[in-house]
Design a protein around this motif. Structure first.
Motif, PDB file in Angstrom:
ATOM      1  N   ASP A 286     -31.671 -21.637 -28.242  1.00  0.00           N
ATOM      2  CA  ASP A 286     -30.735 -20.730 -28.896  1.00  0.00           C
ATOM      3  C   ASP A 286     -29.296 -21.025 -28.492  1.00  0.00           C
ATOM      4  OD1 ASP A 286     -32.851 -19.481 -30.052  1.00  0.00           O
ATOM      5  OD2 ASP A 286     -32.777 -17.673 -28.821  1.00  0.00           O
ATOM      6  N   THR A 287     -28.400 -20.789 -29.449  1.00  0.00           N
ATOM      7  CA  THR A 287     -26.964 -20.920 -29.203  1.00  0.00           C
ATOM      8  C   THR A 287     -26.228 -19.607 -29.393  1.00  0.00           C
ATOM      9  OG1 THR A 287     -26.534 -21.496 -31.511  1.00  0.00           O
ATOM     10  CG2 THR A 287     -26.990 -23.318 -29.987  1.00  0.00           C
ATOM     11  N   SER A 292     -28.731 -16.514 -24.581  1.00  0.00           N
ATOM     12  CA  SER A 292     -28.904 -17.816 -25.236  1.00  0.00           C
ATOM     13  C   SER A 292     -28.707 -18.953 -24.240  1.00  0.00           C
ATOM     14  CB  SER A 292     -27.943 -17.959 -26.406  1.00  0.00           C
ATOM     15  OG  SER A 292     -26.607 -17.880 -25.966  1.00  0.00           O
ATOM     16  N   ASP A 345     -25.690 -22.808 -35.557  1.00  0.00           N
ATOM     17  CA  ASP A 345     -26.246 -21.857 -34.590  1.00  0.00           C
ATOM     18  C   ASP A 345     -27.745 -21.733 -34.805  1.00  0.00           C
ATOM     19  OD1 ASP A 345     -24.367 -20.746 -32.740  1.00  0.00           O
ATOM     20  OD2 ASP A 345     -23.347 -19.781 -34.422  1.00  0.00           O
ATOM     21  N   ALA A 347     -31.130 -19.282 -33.564  1.00  0.00           N
ATOM     22  CA  ALA A 347     -31.601 -18.072 -32.888  1.00  0.00           C
ATOM     23  C   ALA A 347     -33.082 -17.894 -33.185  1.00  0.00           C
ATOM     24  CB  ALA A 347     -30.825 -16.851 -33.343  1.00  0.00           C
TER      25      ALA A 347
END
Length: 957
Positions: A286-287, A292, A345, A347
């Motif tokens: 995750d970013t 994260s 991104d 998630a």
């Protein structure tokens, strides 16, 4: 990259990447504007303002396909900008790939969005169309295609889902983050106007009534979808929208804001893989969100970044906007064809959600249905083409450093390898061979007779590689510069003048390879008539092609530079290096009367670059941390087509000790591209310089690579014909094994069954290997057997310095050549050994592919391709594919035989072994089946008297 001033390196500490030279998302205007969408979308009032009109059959003029094909267009509009028109186009392609494109239409602006990425990335910019049926009901369009696939398109708000068996597997605009900035004029501040009229009082700030004035109000906006659309959600005021300053560089942004954002969700996925090139785990962490792993998005922006961080989402040298989304339930993929700077991104929420933000271009999204990794590899290859089939020598060992400085030094290296009984195929020359870094012009003081040098190296079947970088020294005395001026093929500055920047030669210019006028000229540069100081045994290395510009923003070219067609560099940056690579490899392939397979190494790349040759991971450090992270980088590149990948053995920077050097050579023997390389300031570390026993350990690693070259060649052929990776991650071999999906420190070599796991921890005397369920595994070196289990598990293998984990999965047969010579060319008529690793059902299969290793005659049927099968106690060889067994190449190796067959795991001692009714010699080692560490039984059949070109059967009774 090498530093402009080598002495500067001495001032840098280890891990000294200059982060301040490279932007983060918040320092980039378009990313700063659009990334916050993902958090704003969490509002209960948030909804996409985009909606579609009714579909119509797309015309040939719109997308270049016959109207009868599966292609439709939809008017697309936004309630935020009701006067701006967009168009969404859907194509169903062969292979059940759905393509979704969005572009602005009808704009009064003179500008266009860049729409040519597919022209360079795809093998055919308009792939063949498949069959589909379309229905529209209650503002939902359903396009049914393939086997149980539906593209479900919600018109308002816009949402597109790829559905299989009633389940959504890929969803575009699931969170409503799609947004496309439109062309507009920069708004200038104006003084407020007071309009005289009858009616309501208007007061000044001091409270005085302005006579005869009223407040002008706009009609209330319609609020579709029962949600409030707040324009600030989608477009934050940003003073950098029309001009951007970063440090001392100004980006003029003549077209203004043209970024776009999209979200792609994978509801069932647990992992996403891809987005090379990053020094990150294979399963992308995750970013964004609480806790994260990274705080910055993955950045796709080809840059020259020396001493890169070993674990980071920072941009590196290549950019392939491809993702695999995976769980045990299935695997799907997306290819987002955009060549401008892009941030992504990730998630792991409600499956996996991704948010893509790109600076310019149209949206061109391809949905790959899988439903497994092998299918994805083949679908991606159908779009972008399979990998290039390399020449045989390129799959062997390459020796390089910055720099071998003289002709005598090159010959000394050849002699020392021979004295040490170490095989070698290619010796490389870095930038110092060129007079004043004017590529093509040899420094005759140091290399007085290049042709004699190349010919002397070639006596042992070896080749040479010389670097040719894209920067051209800006001096009228250099013919290449003069030609480029005369042809007017140089990249321009925003003001229309030729761009010049600073690189190795000093003041330099760059050829615009988007300009077709450059192509024939560049091909001529490599002809024997033009570049006389070369032979057919000299090949090429394209470095610095991101492009690297020492005095440019982020060590690259300004975004407002201009390419052919008026396109800005921002539009095409990530493609730039691929075009240089493409034209160079073409020039090498046609310089002889008979077209030959080129070898050209590139540092920069994009989707489709695998058609042109090999890449490497750039300026790595000689650290255990870098060595440990590279397997994940290799695998990430491989699933995106870039299988011919390696890293600098020993690290480009630093001076590895004995243990690290041994471990790196062991790892290097199992990199698809095996090259040692080092910085000019490092100590000399050619493998023959080490003292015993280190020298023998390095020799063993080199010889093992050459022994297994036939298995590697099988894998490269599968990559060139099927689009399969040369090295396979566990999830791709065993997609149903959820436990091992994220394993990225080991991999399989093609379909050989060979499983390699490097030792990358200092002082390690053992290593764990993750084994799939279902089949036994055998230790390559000791024949230790790991019996089949119904569940996957980790096993521990002892790894003294001269050993490392190399296992053979049961059920496979692979070829090898045990007579290692000074180069691979000298082994071309040697006999083969076949290793048969029996599965739990006492069966196995494999292949042997051979061709001349040099020309393209294999494409016309000049090859040998045998299928190998062990079943019911019989080992058989038969054609793997239909081909003319009497072709010229097959005839040329008609006397090449099998000198040994090694069968692992046979469950009882044979009474006899016969070929065509005649008994042949064999040896039986019963192993140790009941020991604490069981050792497999080994049957060795010597000289069975069979030829590789023939059908035959060996019967074990």
């Amino acid at each position: 990259m090498k530093l402009l001033l080598p002495a500067l390196l001495l001032a840098l500490s280890v891990h000294a990447v200059k982060r301040e030279d490279f932007k983060e998302c918040g320092q980039t205007s378009f990313c700063r504007r659009l990334r916050p969408l993902s958090t704003k979308s969490e509002s209960t009032d948030f909804a996409s303002p985009y909606s579609l009109g009714a579909p119509s059959r797309a015309s040939a003029s719109q997308i270049g396909v016959p109207a009868k094909d599966a292609a439709w267009s939809f008017p697309l509009s936004s309630t935020m900008y009701p006067d701006v028109a967009f168009e969404l186009r859907v194509d169903i392609l062969e292979g059940d790939i759905a393509r979704v494109r969005v572009d602005e239409v009808g704009s009064v602006s003179p500008w266009r969005r860049y729409n040519e990425t597919a022209k360079w990335a795809l093998l055919n910019a308009e792939p063949a169309h498949g069959a589909a049926e379309i229905t529209t009901k209650n503002s939902v369009t359903s396009i049914r295609y393939g086997q149980d696939l539906t593209l479900r398109i919600n018109h308002a708000p816009l949402r597109i889902a790829m559905v299989r068996g009633g389940n959504e597997e890929i969803v575009f605009n699931d969170r409503g983050l799609f947004h496309m900035e439109h062309f507009r004029a920069k708004e200038m501040p104006v003084e407020e106007e007071v309009v005289e009229t009858e009616g309501e009082e208007v007061k000044t700030e001091e409270g005085q009534v302005v006579e005869g004035a009223e407040i002008k109000t706009e009609p209330e906006d319609q609020q579709p979808f029962e949600a409030t659309i707040d324009r600030s959600w989608f477009e934050t005021e940003d003073g950098d929208m029309f001009e951007e300053q970063w440090k001392r560089w100004r980006d003029s942004k003549p077209k203004g804001p043209e970024a776009f954002s999209l979200d792609i969700s994978f509801p069932f996925a647990k992992h996403v893989f891809g987005l090379p090139e990053h020094a990150s785990p294979l399963s992308l962490p995750d970013t964004i969100g609480e806790g994260s792993y990274y705080t910055e998005p993955y950045r796709l922006w080809n840059v020259d970044i020396f001493e890169y961080v070993a674990d980071s989402p920072m941009a590196l040298y290549g950019a392939v906007p491809l993702l695999h989304a995976h769980s045990a339930r299935g695997t799907v993929g997306v290819l987002n064809l955009v060549a401008s700077e892009t941030w992504v991104d990730v998630a792991h929420t409600k499956g996996v959600q991704t948010h893509w933000i790109s600076e310019s271009g149209i949206m061109d999204l391809l949905l790959l249905p899988g439903p497994n990794p092998t299918s994805l590899f083949e679908q991606y290859a159908a779009l972008t083409g399979p990998a290039q089939m390399p020449p045989q020598f390129a799959t062997a060992y390459h020796q390089c450093r910055w720099n071998y400085n003289t002709q005598g030094e090159v010959i000394e290296v050849q002699d020392r390898f021979e004295e040490a009984d170490m095989p070698l195929d290619v010796t490389w020359l870095d930038i110092e061979y060129a007079d004043e870094h004017r590529y093509f012009d040899w420094n005759k003081k140091m290399f007085p007779d290049p042709i004699a040098m190349i010919n002397q190296v070639a006596k042992l079947g070896r080749k040479m590689v010389a670097i040719v970088d894209p920067h051209i020294k800006r001096t009228d005395s250099f013919r290449v510069y003069k030609d480029s001026l005369d042809l007017d093929i140089l990249i321009k500055k925003a003001d229309g003048n030729n761009f010049d920047g600073w690189c190795w030669p000093g003041s330099s210019v760059w050829v615009d390879f988007f300009n077709p006028k450059s192509w024939e000229w560049w091909t001529r540069m490599f002809s024997f008539d033009t570049w006389a100081d070369q032979t057919k045994n000299l090949f090429v290395w394209n470095d610095m092609n991101e492009p690297s510009v020492f005095d440019g923003p982020e060590i690259t070219m300004p975004k407002d530079n201009i390419h052919d067609g008026g396109w800005e560099h921002r539009d095409v940056h990530n493609i730039n290096g691929m075009l240089f690579h493409n034209q160079t490899q073409h020039a090498i392939s046609v310089r002889e009367p008979t077209k030959k397979r080129p070898f050209v190494l590139s540092r920069a790349y994009f989707a489709g670059s695998h058609r042109f040759g090999a890449i490497w991971t750039g300026d790595n450090l000689g650290t255990w941390e870098h060595m440990a992270g590279e397997a994940a980088m290799f695998l990430s590149n491989s699933i995106a087509g870039m299988s011919f990948v390696g890293s600098d053995i020993g690290g480009f920077f630093g001076n590895p000790g004995d243990e690290m050097l041994v471990r790196w050579y062991q790892k290097g023997a199992f990199m698809p591209f095996m090259r040692a390389h080092a910085h000019i300031d490092t100590k000399r570390r050619e493998p023959y310089l080490s003292e015993e026993p280190i020298r023998s350990y390095l020799r063993d690693a080199l010889r093992l690579r050459y022994t297994l070259l036939p298995a590697w060649y099988n894998a490269f052929h599968d990559a060139a014909t099927k689009g399969h990776p040369v090295i396979w991650p566990h999830y791709a071999k065993y997609p149903g094994d959820e436990t091992g999906a994220a394993v990225d420190n080991q991999y399989y070599i093609g379909d050989s069954g060979l499983l390699f796991r490097p030792v990358v921890v200092e002082g390690a005397t053992s290593a764990d290997v993750y084994l799939a369920a279902g089949e036994p595994y055998y230790d390559y070196f000791s024949s230790r057997m790991f019996p089949a289990r119904m569940k996957p598990r980790n096993v521990t293998i002892d790894t003294p310095l001269d050993k490392f984990p190399l296992l053979i999965e049961g059920g496979h047969i692979f070829p090898s050549r045990e007579r290692v010579r000074r180069s691979s060319a000298l082994m071309s008529n040697d006999p083969f050994t076949l290793t048969v690793a029996l599965g739990r059902n006492q069966n196995a299969e494999g292949q042997l592919y051979l061709d001349d290793g040099e020309t393209f005659a294999w494409e016309s049927g000049a090859f040998v391709h045998r299928g190998l099968e062990f079943k019911d106690g019989k080992l058989r060889s038969a054609p793997k594919v239909s081909y003319d067994a009497g072709n010229a190449y097959a005839q040329s190796i008609s006397n090449v035989g099998v000198e040994r067959v090694r069968v692992l795991g046979l469950n009882k001692e044979p009474k006899s072994v016969t070929v065509a009714g005649e008994e042949v010699q064999f040896e039986w080692d019963k192993g140790a089946p009941s020991a604490k560490e069981p050792r497999a039984a080994v049957l060795t059949i010597k000289n069975p008297g069979v030829k590789v070109v023939d059908d035959w059967e060996i019967v074990i009774a």
